[in-house]
Structures are given as C-alpha cells and as structure tokens.
Design a protein around this motif. Structure first.
Motif, PDB file in Angstrom:
ATOM      1  N   ASN A   1       3.904   6.125   9.187  1.00  0.00           N
ATOM      2  CA  ASN A   1       4.960   6.357  10.176  1.00  0.00           C
ATOM      3  C   ASN A   1       5.178   5.118  11.045  1.00  0.00           C
ATOM      4  OD1 ASN A   1       5.914   7.741  13.040  1.00  0.00           O
ATOM      5  ND2 ASN A   1       6.778   8.686  11.208  1.00  0.00           N
TER       6      ASN A   1
ATOM      7  N   LYS B   1      13.747  13.972  22.664  1.00  0.00           N
ATOM      8  CA  LYS B   1      14.495  13.355  21.553  1.00  0.00           C
ATOM      9  C   LYS B   1      15.922  13.888  21.540  1.00  0.00           C
ATOM     10  CE  LYS B   1      14.272  12.922  16.485  1.00  0.00           C
ATOM     11  NZ  LYS B   1      13.403  13.014  15.308  1.00  0.00           N
TER      12      LYS B   1
ATOM     13  N   LEU C   1       4.992   2.236  10.017  1.00  0.00           N
ATOM     14  CA  LEU C   1       5.597   1.182   9.193  1.00  0.00           C
ATOM     15  C   LEU C   1       6.828   1.629   8.423  1.00  0.00           C
ATOM     16  CD1 LEU C   1       2.321  -0.449   7.825  1.00  0.00           C
ATOM     17  CD2 LEU C   1       3.850  -1.335   9.585  1.00  0.00           C
ATOM     18  N   GLN C   2       7.360   2.820   8.709  1.00  0.00           N
ATOM     19  CA  GLN C   2       8.573   3.194   7.965  1.00  0.00           C
ATOM     20  C   GLN C   2       9.666   2.180   8.297  1.00  0.00           C
ATOM     21  OE1 GLN C   2      11.436   6.419   8.526  1.00  0.00           O
ATOM     22  NE2 GLN C   2      10.350   7.058  10.381  1.00  0.00           N
TER      23      GLN C   2
ATOM     24  N   PHE D   1       0.842  -1.201   0.000  1.00  0.00           N
ATOM     25  CA  PHE D   1       0.000   0.000   0.000  1.00  0.00           C
ATOM     26  C   PHE D   1       0.873   1.245   0.000  1.00  0.00           C
ATOM     27  CE2 PHE D   1      -2.641  -3.220   2.189  1.00  0.00           C
ATOM     28  CZ  PHE D   1      -3.647  -3.301   1.246  1.00  0.00           C
TER      29      PHE D   1
ATOM     30  N   ALA E   1      11.261  14.562  11.128  1.00  0.00           N
ATOM     31  CA  ALA E   1      11.390  14.935   9.715  1.00  0.00           C
ATOM     32  C   ALA E   1      11.391  16.456   9.509  1.00  0.00           C
ATOM     33  CB  ALA E   1      10.296  14.252   8.906  1.00  0.00           C
TER      34      ALA E   1
ATOM     35  N   TYR F   1      17.146  11.835  12.734  1.00  0.00           N
ATOM     36  CA  TYR F   1      16.519  10.739  13.483  1.00  0.00           C
ATOM     37  C   TYR F   1      17.058  10.695  14.908  1.00  0.00           C
ATOM     38  CZ  TYR F   1      14.349   9.054   9.264  1.00  0.00           C
ATOM     39  OH  TYR F   1      13.567   8.964   8.153  1.00  0.00           O
TER      40      TYR F   1
ATOM     41  N   ALA G   1       0.654   5.374   1.131  1.00  0.00           N
ATOM     42  CA  ALA G   1      -0.108   6.442   1.799  1.00  0.00           C
ATOM     43  C   ALA G   1       0.496   7.767   1.353  1.00  0.00           C
ATOM     44  CB  ALA G   1      -0.072   6.239   3.309  1.00  0.00           C
ATOM     45  N   GLY G   2       1.351   8.377   2.171  1.00  0.00           N
ATOM     46  CA  GLY G   2       2.030   9.611   1.751  1.00  0.00           C
ATOM     47  C   GLY G   2       3.161   9.350   0.769  1.00  0.00           C
ATOM     48  N   GLY G   3       3.691   8.161   0.775  1.00  0.00           N
ATOM     49  CA  GLY G   3       4.751   7.769  -0.165  1.00  0.00           C
ATOM     50  C   GLY G   3       6.145   8.248   0.215  1.00  0.00           C
ATOM     51  N   THR G   4       6.292   8.909   1.369  1.00  0.00           N
ATOM     52  CA  THR G   4       7.588   9.518   1.682  1.00  0.00           C
ATOM     53  C   THR G   4       8.676   8.492   1.996  1.00  0.00           C
ATOM     54  OG1 THR G   4       6.968   9.783   4.004  1.00  0.00           O
ATOM     55  CG2 THR G   4       6.561  11.662   2.565  1.00  0.00           C
ATOM     56  N   ASP G   5       8.304   7.316   2.433  1.00  0.00           N
ATOM     57  CA  ASP G   5       9.299   6.258   2.639  1.00  0.00           C
ATOM     58  C   ASP G   5       9.233   5.237   1.501  1.00  0.00           C
ATOM     59  OD1 ASP G   5      11.411   5.043   3.980  1.00  0.00           O
ATOM     60  OD2 ASP G   5      10.090   3.663   5.028  1.00  0.00           O
ATOM     61  N   LEU G   6       8.040   4.836   1.147  1.00  0.00           N
ATOM     62  CA  LEU G   6       7.886   3.776   0.135  1.00  0.00           C
ATOM     63  C   LEU G   6       8.574   4.128  -1.183  1.00  0.00           C
ATOM     64  CD1 LEU G   6       6.322   1.031  -0.301  1.00  0.00           C
ATOM     65  CD2 LEU G   6       4.753   2.421  -1.646  1.00  0.00           C
TER      66      LEU G   6
ATOM     67  N   THR H   1       1.930  10.001   6.940  1.00  0.00           N
ATOM     68  CA  THR H   1       0.677   9.660   7.622  1.00  0.00           C
ATOM     69  C   THR H   1       0.935   8.813   8.870  1.00  0.00           C
ATOM     70  OG1 THR H   1       0.414   7.615   6.366  1.00  0.00           O
ATOM     71  CG2 THR H   1      -0.532   9.637   5.402  1.00  0.00           C
TER      72      THR H   1
ATOM     73  N   ILE I   1      -3.917  -0.835   8.099  1.00  0.00           N
ATOM     74  CA  ILE I   1      -4.118  -0.104   9.361  1.00  0.00           C
ATOM     75  C   ILE I   1      -5.186   0.949   9.083  1.00  0.00           C
ATOM     76  CG2 ILE I   1      -3.077   1.461  11.049  1.00  0.00           C
ATOM     77  CD1 ILE I   1      -0.364   0.171  10.416  1.00  0.00           C
TER      78      ILE I   1
ATOM     79  N   ASP J   1       9.440   8.308  15.605  1.00  0.00           N
ATOM     80  CA  ASP J   1       9.238   8.933  16.911  1.00  0.00           C
ATOM     81  C   ASP J   1       7.820   8.704  17.451  1.00  0.00           C
ATOM     82  OD1 ASP J   1      11.803  10.549  17.302  1.00  0.00           O
ATOM     83  OD2 ASP J   1      11.206  11.173  15.303  1.00  0.00           O
TER      84      ASP J   1
HETATM   85  C1  LIG Z   1      14.727  12.982   5.178  1.00  0.00           C
HETATM   86  C2  LIG Z   1      13.707  12.322   6.065  1.00  0.00           C
HETATM   87  C3  LIG Z   1      13.776  12.535   7.451  1.00  0.00           C
HETATM   88  C4  LIG Z   1      12.866  11.919   8.277  1.00  0.00           C
HETATM   89  N1  LIG Z   1      12.939  12.093   9.640  1.00  0.00           N
HETATM   90  C5  LIG Z   1      12.069  11.442  10.467  1.00  0.00           C
HETATM   91  C6  LIG Z   1      12.132  11.570  11.877  1.00  0.00           C
HETATM   92  O1  LIG Z   1      12.966  12.278  12.425  1.00  0.00           O
HETATM   93  N2  LIG Z   1      11.223  10.879  12.621  1.00  0.00           N
HETATM   94  C7  LIG Z   1      10.284  10.083  12.068  1.00  0.00           C
HETATM   95  O2  LIG Z   1       9.481   9.469  12.777  1.00  0.00           O
HETATM   96  N3  LIG Z   1      10.185   9.933  10.737  1.00  0.00           N
HETATM   97  C8  LIG Z   1      11.063  10.588   9.939  1.00  0.00           C
HETATM   98  N4  LIG Z   1      10.975  10.440   8.575  1.00  0.00           N
HETATM   99  C9  LIG Z   1      10.082   9.423   8.040  1.00  0.00           C
HETATM  100  C10 LIG Z   1       8.680   9.897   7.746  1.00  0.00           C
HETATM  101  O3  LIG Z   1       8.075  10.288   8.929  1.00  0.00           O
HETATM  102  C11 LIG Z   1       7.974   8.692   7.122  1.00  0.00           C
HETATM  103  O4  LIG Z   1       8.527   8.516   5.838  1.00  0.00           O
HETATM  104  C12 LIG Z   1       6.485   8.874   7.038  1.00  0.00           C
HETATM  105  O5  LIG Z   1       5.920   8.913   8.330  1.00  0.00           O
HETATM  106  C13 LIG Z   1       5.877   7.689   6.301  1.00  0.00           C
HETATM  107  O6  LIG Z   1       4.499   7.948   6.086  1.00  0.00           O
HETATM  108  P1  LIG Z   1       3.892   7.824   4.614  1.00  0.00           P
HETATM  109  O7  LIG Z   1       2.437   8.026   4.762  1.00  0.00           O
HETATM  110  O8  LIG Z   1       4.603   8.694   3.656  1.00  0.00           O
HETATM  111  O9  LIG Z   1       4.224   6.291   4.334  1.00  0.00           O
HETATM  112  P2  LIG Z   1       4.440   5.553   2.937  1.00  0.00           P
HETATM  113  O10 LIG Z   1       5.807   5.861   2.437  1.00  0.00           O
HETATM  114  O11 LIG Z   1       3.306   5.790   2.021  1.00  0.00           O
HETATM  115  O12 LIG Z   1       4.376   4.054   3.441  1.00  0.00           O
HETATM  116  C14 LIG Z   1       5.323   3.530   4.333  1.00  0.00           C
HETATM  117  C15 LIG Z   1       4.973   2.056   4.560  1.00  0.00           C
HETATM  118  O13 LIG Z   1       3.749   1.952   5.276  1.00  0.00           O
HETATM  119  C16 LIG Z   1       2.799   1.158   4.557  1.00  0.00           C
HETATM  120  N5  LIG Z   1       1.498   1.752   4.857  1.00  0.00           N
HETATM  121  C17 LIG Z   1       1.229   3.092   4.885  1.00  0.00           C
HETATM  122  N6  LIG Z   1      -0.015   3.280   5.357  1.00  0.00           N
HETATM  123  C18 LIG Z   1      -0.528   2.050   5.618  1.00  0.00           C
HETATM  124  C19 LIG Z   1      -1.776   1.597   6.143  1.00  0.00           C
HETATM  125  N7  LIG Z   1      -2.746   2.449   6.499  1.00  0.00           N
HETATM  126  N8  LIG Z   1      -1.981   0.268   6.277  1.00  0.00           N
HETATM  127  C20 LIG Z   1      -1.014  -0.607   5.926  1.00  0.00           C
HETATM  128  N9  LIG Z   1       0.182  -0.232   5.428  1.00  0.00           N
HETATM  129  C21 LIG Z   1       0.414   1.076   5.294  1.00  0.00           C
HETATM  130  C22 LIG Z   1       3.242   1.227   3.123  1.00  0.00           C
HETATM  131  O14 LIG Z   1       2.838   0.088   2.416  1.00  0.00           O
HETATM  132  C23 LIG Z   1       4.759   1.276   3.278  1.00  0.00           C
HETATM  133  O15 LIG Z   1       5.253  -0.030   3.469  1.00  0.00           O
HETATM  134  C24 LIG Z   1      11.870  11.079   7.723  1.00  0.00           C
HETATM  135  C25 LIG Z   1      11.790  10.896   6.341  1.00  0.00           C
HETATM  136  C26 LIG Z   1      12.704  11.505   5.512  1.00  0.00           C
HETATM  137  C27 LIG Z   1      12.604  11.267   4.040  1.00  0.00           C
END
Ligand SMILES: Cc1cc2nc3c(=O)[nH]c(=O)nc-3n(C[C@H](O)[C@H](O)[C@H](O)COP(=O)(O)OP(=O)(O)OC[C@H]3O[C@@H](n4cnc5c(N)ncnc54)[C@H](O)[C@@H]3O)c2cc1C
Ligand code: SF4
Length: 325
Positions: free
Chosen positions: A102, A221, A104-105, A18, A89, A230, A20-25, A98, A203, A154
């Motif tokens: 977060n 932190k 699942l990162q 899946f 972040a 981080y 969501a925001g895509g910031t990690d995936l 999201t 989730i 976090d």
């Molecule tokens: C430079 C940088 C610095 C950062 N610093 C920090 C920090 O200091 N602290 C911190 O906590 N985070 C930090 N982050 C991470 C950031 O918070 C996460 O990338 C973000 O929370 C992920 O959320 P997303 O919705 O973009 O997830 P996505 O990238 O869309 O998904 C991440 C994973 O979760 C799964 N997923 C998402 N939503 C669901 C759902 N509802 N049900 C099932 N599976 C799901 C996806 O399949 C994937 O595997 C940082 C990221 C970057 C790029």
C-alpha cells in the motif's frame, strides 16, 4: 527463490520487483505499464506480525490491510490507521493488499496507466498530457512541470500525521528506519523516482509511535462514491487536548499531492490554541498554503481545507460519523 535468499545472494538489480499481495503489481504488468525482468515473491520472508506496546506499534510489511484494520489494539491506540484502511478499496482487496504494497502502490493517473499516452513517469522525457488534459483528480500541492500525479493510498496519510517510520532491509544487508516524511520523493524533473528505495530494498516493518494524540486520531476521506473509490481529498489528524488547549497536532493530507502531505504550518498554528471551530478553520486554510490548481482540480483546495477542519472537529468532539464526509 524468496526475497531474503535473493538479497543474501546479492543479485537483485534494477529490473527486479517484489510481489506481496499483487493487487497493484499484477494489474500494472497485465496492462504493460511495467515489465520487470524478475518478480520475487515476498511470501515466506517472515514479514508478518502486529505488535502494540505503550511505546509504539509495529506492523509487519506483509500484514494485510484487513487484519490491521480489524486489530483491537490498532483501533484503540491508532484509530486513524484502522479508519484509513477500512475506507480503502474493497473487502476482497483488503484481504490481499499489504502494508508494504500500500505504501508503494503507483499513481492512479489515467495517462500513466494507459500506454497509448505519453507519460514522464512511465517514459521519462515523453511529456505529461495531464497538465493540459483530464486533471480533475490531480495534485494541487508538491507537483512539478513534469508531473502532477497524486499518491493514491489512504493508509500512509494516517501514518504521516502520526510521525511513523519505515524499516527497510537493504540488498547488501542491514536494516534502517527512515521517517515516512523522508521516504517519498517529490517529482521535480524525475517523476519516475518516487521513493528513496534502492534496487533490492525490502520494506520489513512500519513503526508508529504511541501517543495521546495517536489515540485521538481521525481519518476523513472525500470521494466520488461512498465506497470503492480513491480520495479526491482526505485528511488525517492526531491531536492531544488538555483543558480545551491543543498540546500536540499532527496533520496530513491525501489525494492532493504526489506523496502523503504533512501540513507542518497548520500543526504549528494549533499548538497552544483553544480547540474550537475558529482554530480548526484557520488550520484548514494553512494546510493548503502554496496550493496551485492545474485547471479542473481547483475545487480540491476548498475540499482539502474542509476535510482538515472536519477531521479536527471530529477528533476534538467525536461523533458516530468519524471517517464519513
Ligand atoms: C479497484 C481498486 C480500488 C482501490 N482503492 C483503494 C483505495 O481507495 N485506497 C487505497 O489506499 N488503495 C486502494 N487500492 C489499492 C490497494 O490498496 C493496493 O493495490 C494494495 O494496498 C497494494 O498492496 P499489495 O500487497 O497487493 O501490493 P503489490 O501489488 O504486491 O505491490 C505493490 C508494489 O509494492 C512493492 N512491494 C510490496 N511489498 C513490498 C515490500 N515489503 N518491500 C518492497 N517493495 C514492496 C511491489 O514491488 C510493487 O511495486 C485499490 C485497488 C484497486 C484494484
Ligand atoms: S501526471 Fe505524471 S503520471 Fe500522469 S501523465 Fe503526467 S507525468 Fe504521467
């Protein structure tokens, strides 16, 4: 096709991921760390909403980190959640990232994110170069001979200190709420398995009990830079104090273990104790009981202890410094 149509059709398999925001995936896909067969967008799955009552806080899985951090009810009733998110972040990432994402990162272990290296988490059985390598940021608690990576988020550390649960809708239908303490899996011999989620599980919500302790919660932190970095170690605490006696304590550590680490023994030691520096220092030491350094990360043991002590001091006697160490 969005998530719940896919689930209703009963089709998600092990290769489905899946977004969501895509910031990690997307970062992991671009770097060829993962290559899912199918990516399903959760947008449109109606997973938003922030509901606060006298009993609990419910956060929709697609709520953004920024919106939850800024929500007045969250800031009032569960301040450590807001603090943990604001210390994560950057504003841009918090606008996209999201709640579900977060949780699942994936780990920030440099070997995991660089396909030039072996990694048991990426390729089971290939080895762990971090154990004898660059392990300054790696785990001191809960690690195994297969993997010493930390969970980097976090927000779930704050959730862990407050006894939160995760609502999950299964591919076959039906929703269950799992305590966060049972949601993550320690690496053992299978570091590639990080949670109890099954293929197709989504989730949907995060549920956090309301309490006097949650109202008095603090997230502390410690990191290399004061922003956009981080945690090297972090601590979330939620305590209830009456007549200078501690009635309830929730304590969790971040940046030091493969999952948000609940410090149950430190919590127990505080119940009934006087809310003073001696009790908080003792709790800090207990919080890292069983810690084992891999080499370059030995400094984390004292750092985590101090983070717990400082967070407890701050919760007991709030200052304007909350969240900054
Ligand atoms: C430079 C940088 C610095 C950062 N610093 C920090 C920090 O200091 N602290 C911190 O906590 N985070 C930090 N982050 C991470 C950031 O918070 C996460 O990338 C973000 O929370 C992920 O959320 P997303 O919705 O973009 O997830 P996505 O990238 O869309 O998904 C991440 C994973 O979760 C799964 N997923 C998402 N939503 C669901 C759902 N509802 N049900 C099932 N599976 C799901 C996806 O399949 C994937 O595997 C940082 C990221 C970057 C790029
Ligand atoms: S610590 Fe874990 S994630 Fe990092 S290289 Fe070793 S097995 Fe891979």
């Amino acid at each position: 096709m969005h998530a719940f149509q896919l689930i209703a059709a009963g089709t998600p398999g092990a290769g489905t991921t899946f977004i969501a925001g895509g910031t990690d995936l997307l970062q992991l896909m671009k770097n060829n760390v993962i290559a899912p067969d199918q990516v399903v967008d959760l947008a449109g799955a109606h997973l938003r909403g922030i509901t606060a009552t006298s009993i609990e806080l419910r956060l929709g899985a697609l709520e953004t980190m920024a919106d939850v951090a800024a929500h007045p009810e969250v800031r009032r009733g569960w301040p450590a959640i807001s603090q943990a998110l604001l210390l994560s972040a950057s504003p841009q990432i918090r606008n996209m990232g999201t709640m579900g994402g977060n949780l699942l990162q994936r780990t920030r272990c440099v070997y995991f994110r660089d396909t030039a290296f072996a990694c048991n988490k990426r390729h089971p059985g290939s080895g762990c170069p971090a154990i004898a390598g660059e392990n300054r940021e790696h785990a001191i608690l809960g690690a195994s001979d297969s993997c010493i990576a930390t969970h980097p988020s976090d927000f779930p550390v704050a959730l862990m200190a407050m006894g939160a649960g995760v609502a999950i809708t299964a591919a076959g239908g039906g929703t269950r709420v799992v305590p966060l303490a049972d949601f993550y899996r320690l690496p053992g011999d299978t570091p590639e398995i990080e949670t109890i989620l099954q293929p197709g599980d989504v989730i949907t919500q995060i549920v956090v009990p309301a309490s006097e302790a949650a109202k008095r919660s603090v997230y502390m932190k410690v990191r290399d830079r004061s922003s956009f970095a981080y945690a090297l170690a972090s601590a979330a605490v939620a305590i209830e104090i009456r007549d200078n006696r501690i009635l309830h304590a929730g304590i969790a550590l971040g940046g030091v273990a493969p999952m948000p680490w609940r410090a149950a023994k430190a919590e127990q030691a505080l119940i009934g104790a006087t809310a003073d520096a001696a009790a908080f220092e003792h709790a800090g030491r207990l919080a890292t009981e069983g810690a084992r350094a891999a080499g370059m990360n030995a400094y984390k043991i004292a750092l985590a202890q101090r983070a717990v002590t400082r967070a407890l001091m701050e919760a007991a006697h709030p200052t304007a410094e909350t969240g900054v160490l």
